[in-house]
Design an enzyme around this catalytic site. Sequence first.
Site, PDB file in Angstrom:
ATOM      1  N   SER A 158       0.885  -1.320   0.027  1.00  0.00           N
ATOM      2  CA  SER A 158       0.032   0.225  -0.078  1.00  0.00           C
ATOM      3  C   SER A 158       0.983   1.309  -0.095  1.00  0.00           C
ATOM      4  CB  SER A 158      -1.058  -0.005   1.207  1.00  0.00           C
ATOM      5  OG  SER A 158      -0.252  -0.033   2.489  1.00  0.00           O
ATOM      6  N   ASN A 159       2.014   1.133   0.588  1.00  0.00           N
ATOM      7  CA  ASN A 159       2.912   2.457   0.538  1.00  0.00           C
ATOM      8  C   ASN A 159       3.204   2.629  -0.963  1.00  0.00           C
ATOM      9  OD1 ASN A 159       3.450   3.928   3.237  1.00  0.00           O
ATOM     10  ND2 ASN A 159       3.459   1.788   3.880  1.00  0.00           N
ATOM     11  N   MET A 177      10.340  -6.671   4.210  1.00  0.00           N
ATOM     12  CA  MET A 177      10.567  -7.315   5.624  1.00  0.00           C
ATOM     13  C   MET A 177      11.750  -8.368   5.782  1.00  0.00           C
ATOM     14  SD  MET A 177       8.130  -5.462   6.963  1.00  0.00           S
ATOM     15  CE  MET A 177       7.771  -6.171   8.567  1.00  0.00           C
ATOM     16  N   ARG A 178      12.964  -7.714   5.272  1.00  0.00           N
ATOM     17  CA  ARG A 178      14.184  -8.333   5.259  1.00  0.00           C
ATOM     18  C   ARG A 178      15.057  -7.595   6.267  1.00  0.00           C
ATOM     19  NH1 ARG A 178      14.491 -13.660   4.498  1.00  0.00           N
ATOM     20  NH2 ARG A 178      16.704 -13.436   3.973  1.00  0.00           N
ATOM     21  N   ILE A 179      15.813  -8.411   7.056  1.00  0.00           N
ATOM     22  CA  ILE A 179      16.987  -7.734   7.753  1.00  0.00           C
ATOM     23  C   ILE A 179      18.208  -7.507   6.771  1.00  0.00           C
ATOM     24  CG2 ILE A 179      18.595  -7.779   9.505  1.00  0.00           C
ATOM     25  CD1 ILE A 179      16.516  -8.879  11.411  1.00  0.00           C
ATOM     26  N   ASN A 205      13.678   3.892   4.299  1.00  0.00           N
ATOM     27  CA  ASN A 205      12.673   2.964   4.808  1.00  0.00           C
ATOM     28  C   ASN A 205      11.770   3.823   5.703  1.00  0.00           C
ATOM     29  OD1 ASN A 205      12.087   0.484   5.743  1.00  0.00           O
ATOM     30  ND2 ASN A 205      12.826   1.100   7.934  1.00  0.00           N
ATOM     31  N   HIS A 253       9.195   3.112   8.970  1.00  0.00           N
ATOM     32  CA  HIS A 253       8.745   2.232   9.944  1.00  0.00           C
ATOM     33  C   HIS A 253       7.797   2.799  10.763  1.00  0.00           C
ATOM     34  CE1 HIS A 253      10.095  -0.524  12.973  1.00  0.00           C
ATOM     35  NE2 HIS A 253      10.067   0.515  14.144  1.00  0.00           N
ATOM     36  N   SER A 311       7.982   6.604  10.899  1.00  0.00           N
ATOM     37  CA  SER A 311       9.011   7.461  10.520  1.00  0.00           C
ATOM     38  C   SER A 311       9.634   7.056   9.055  1.00  0.00           C
ATOM     39  CB  SER A 311      10.209   7.326  11.586  1.00  0.00           C
ATOM     40  OG  SER A 311       9.686   7.471  12.840  1.00  0.00           O
ATOM     41  N   GLU A 318      22.860  -0.513  11.531  1.00  0.00           N
ATOM     42  CA  GLU A 318      21.829  -0.624  12.639  1.00  0.00           C
ATOM     43  C   GLU A 318      20.398  -0.723  12.318  1.00  0.00           C
ATOM     44  OE1 GLU A 318      21.229   0.350  17.029  1.00  0.00           O
ATOM     45  OE2 GLU A 318      23.281   0.948  16.252  1.00  0.00           O
ATOM     46  N   ASP A 330      16.605  -0.353  11.847  1.00  0.00           N
ATOM     47  CA  ASP A 330      15.665   0.791  12.270  1.00  0.00           C
ATOM     48  C   ASP A 330      16.453   2.021  12.944  1.00  0.00           C
ATOM     49  OD1 ASP A 330      13.784  -0.474  11.021  1.00  0.00           O
ATOM     50  OD2 ASP A 330      13.093  -1.805  12.911  1.00  0.00           O
ATOM     51  N   GLN A 352      -1.584   7.585   7.610  1.00  0.00           N
ATOM     52  CA  GLN A 352      -0.528   8.706   7.547  1.00  0.00           C
ATOM     53  C   GLN A 352       0.772   8.275   6.615  1.00  0.00           C
ATOM     54  OE1 GLN A 352      -0.871  11.715   9.155  1.00  0.00           O
ATOM     55  NE2 GLN A 352      -3.181  10.907   9.304  1.00  0.00           N
ATOM     56  N   GLU A 353       0.844   7.081   6.682  1.00  0.00           N
ATOM     57  CA  GLU A 353       2.118   6.563   6.135  1.00  0.00           C
ATOM     58  C   GLU A 353       1.983   6.940   4.835  1.00  0.00           C
ATOM     59  OE1 GLU A 353       3.610   2.523   6.652  1.00  0.00           O
ATOM     60  OE2 GLU A 353       2.698   2.604   8.777  1.00  0.00           O
TER      61      GLU A 353
HETATM   62  C1  GAR Z   1       3.676  -0.593   6.799  1.00  0.00           C
HETATM   63  O1  GAR Z   1       2.911  -0.325   7.924  1.00  0.00           O
HETATM   64  C2  GAR Z   1       5.213  -0.259   7.029  1.00  0.00           C
HETATM   65  O2  GAR Z   1       5.434   0.924   7.872  1.00  0.00           O
HETATM   66  C3  GAR Z   1       5.789  -1.485   7.684  1.00  0.00           C
HETATM   67  O3  GAR Z   1       4.910  -2.530   7.091  1.00  0.00           O
HETATM   68  C4  GAR Z   1       4.016  -2.076   6.375  1.00  0.00           C
HETATM   69  C5  GAR Z   1       3.808  -2.489   5.073  1.00  0.00           C
HETATM   70  O4  GAR Z   1       2.572  -2.150   4.513  1.00  0.00           O
HETATM   71  N1  GAR Z   1       7.124  -1.667   7.746  1.00  0.00           N
HETATM   72  C6  GAR Z   1       7.734  -2.130   8.645  1.00  0.00           C
HETATM   73  O5  GAR Z   1       7.362  -2.780   9.723  1.00  0.00           O
HETATM   74  C7  GAR Z   1       9.123  -2.370   8.338  1.00  0.00           C
HETATM   75  N2  GAR Z   1      10.058  -2.617   9.520  1.00  0.00           N
HETATM   76  P1  GAR Z   1       2.304  -1.975   2.983  1.00  0.00           P
HETATM   77  O6  GAR Z   1       2.989  -3.278   2.182  1.00  0.00           O
HETATM   78  O7  GAR Z   1       1.041  -1.864   2.823  1.00  0.00           O
HETATM   79  O8  GAR Z   1       3.122  -0.823   2.573  1.00  0.00           O
END
Ligand code: GAR
Length: 199
Positions: A19-20, A96-98, A113, A115, A142, A149, A151, A179-180
């Site tokens: 969605s972002n 979602m990968r380190i 990124n 977060h 954010s 390191e 986040d 908000q994102e």
């Molecule tokens: C979002 O809320 C983003 O901030 C979070 O995953 C979601 C992804 O949503 N990211 C993390 O947690 C990164 N550590 P999306 O796939 O709909 O954009």
Amino acid sequence: MVKTTKTPNIVILISGRGSNMISIVEAIKDGSLPVTISAVISNRPDAAGLIYAQNAGINTAVIDHTQFESRELFDQAMANEIDTHAPDLVILAGFMRILTTAFVEHFAGKLVNIHPSLLPKFKGLHTHQRAIDAGEKEHGASVHIVTPELDDGPVVLQARVPVLENDTADSLAARVLEQEHTLYPAAIRKLVLANKIFT
Ligand code: GAR
């Protein structure tokens, strides 16, 4: 000599619904974000966001992390794929990968990124539940530059929402996510305007 500005190009990395990523595509379409997307790349073949990107005519690729013997080899393959696009910014949008230090250093200063917390609070996972459990009155998201390191790294922009009395992790996550969707395009815009790219 006359300098001409080139439209910055970005690569977006996703793992799920995207969605972002969609909010970034929409900001480009409505003219408020002056970038082009060279590719959307997922580490999961079944990421729903890939379908949206394909339907929007965006170049997509999958680098499936389960097909690699180590994090280092996966990150190397991902970096090679990203490099073919020579992006100005690499945008992690629910990726979602380190990441290995080698990957982060390869894209130093270009890796961004989002977060779901008011960093430096609540790094890592389950940020919404942890904010509720900690009795926070405010929570948010954010956008930050990625450093080795987790986040960590300089914050570009943040958005805040209230934590309401009856909030669950899901209701709070939904308020933050809304908000994102304006925060991420605004932060990318801020970065590209600050770093005018000339050819
Ligand atoms: C979002 O809320 C983003 O901030 C979070 O995953 C979601 C992804 O949503 N990211 C993390 O947690 C990164 N550590 P999306 O796939 O709909 O954009």
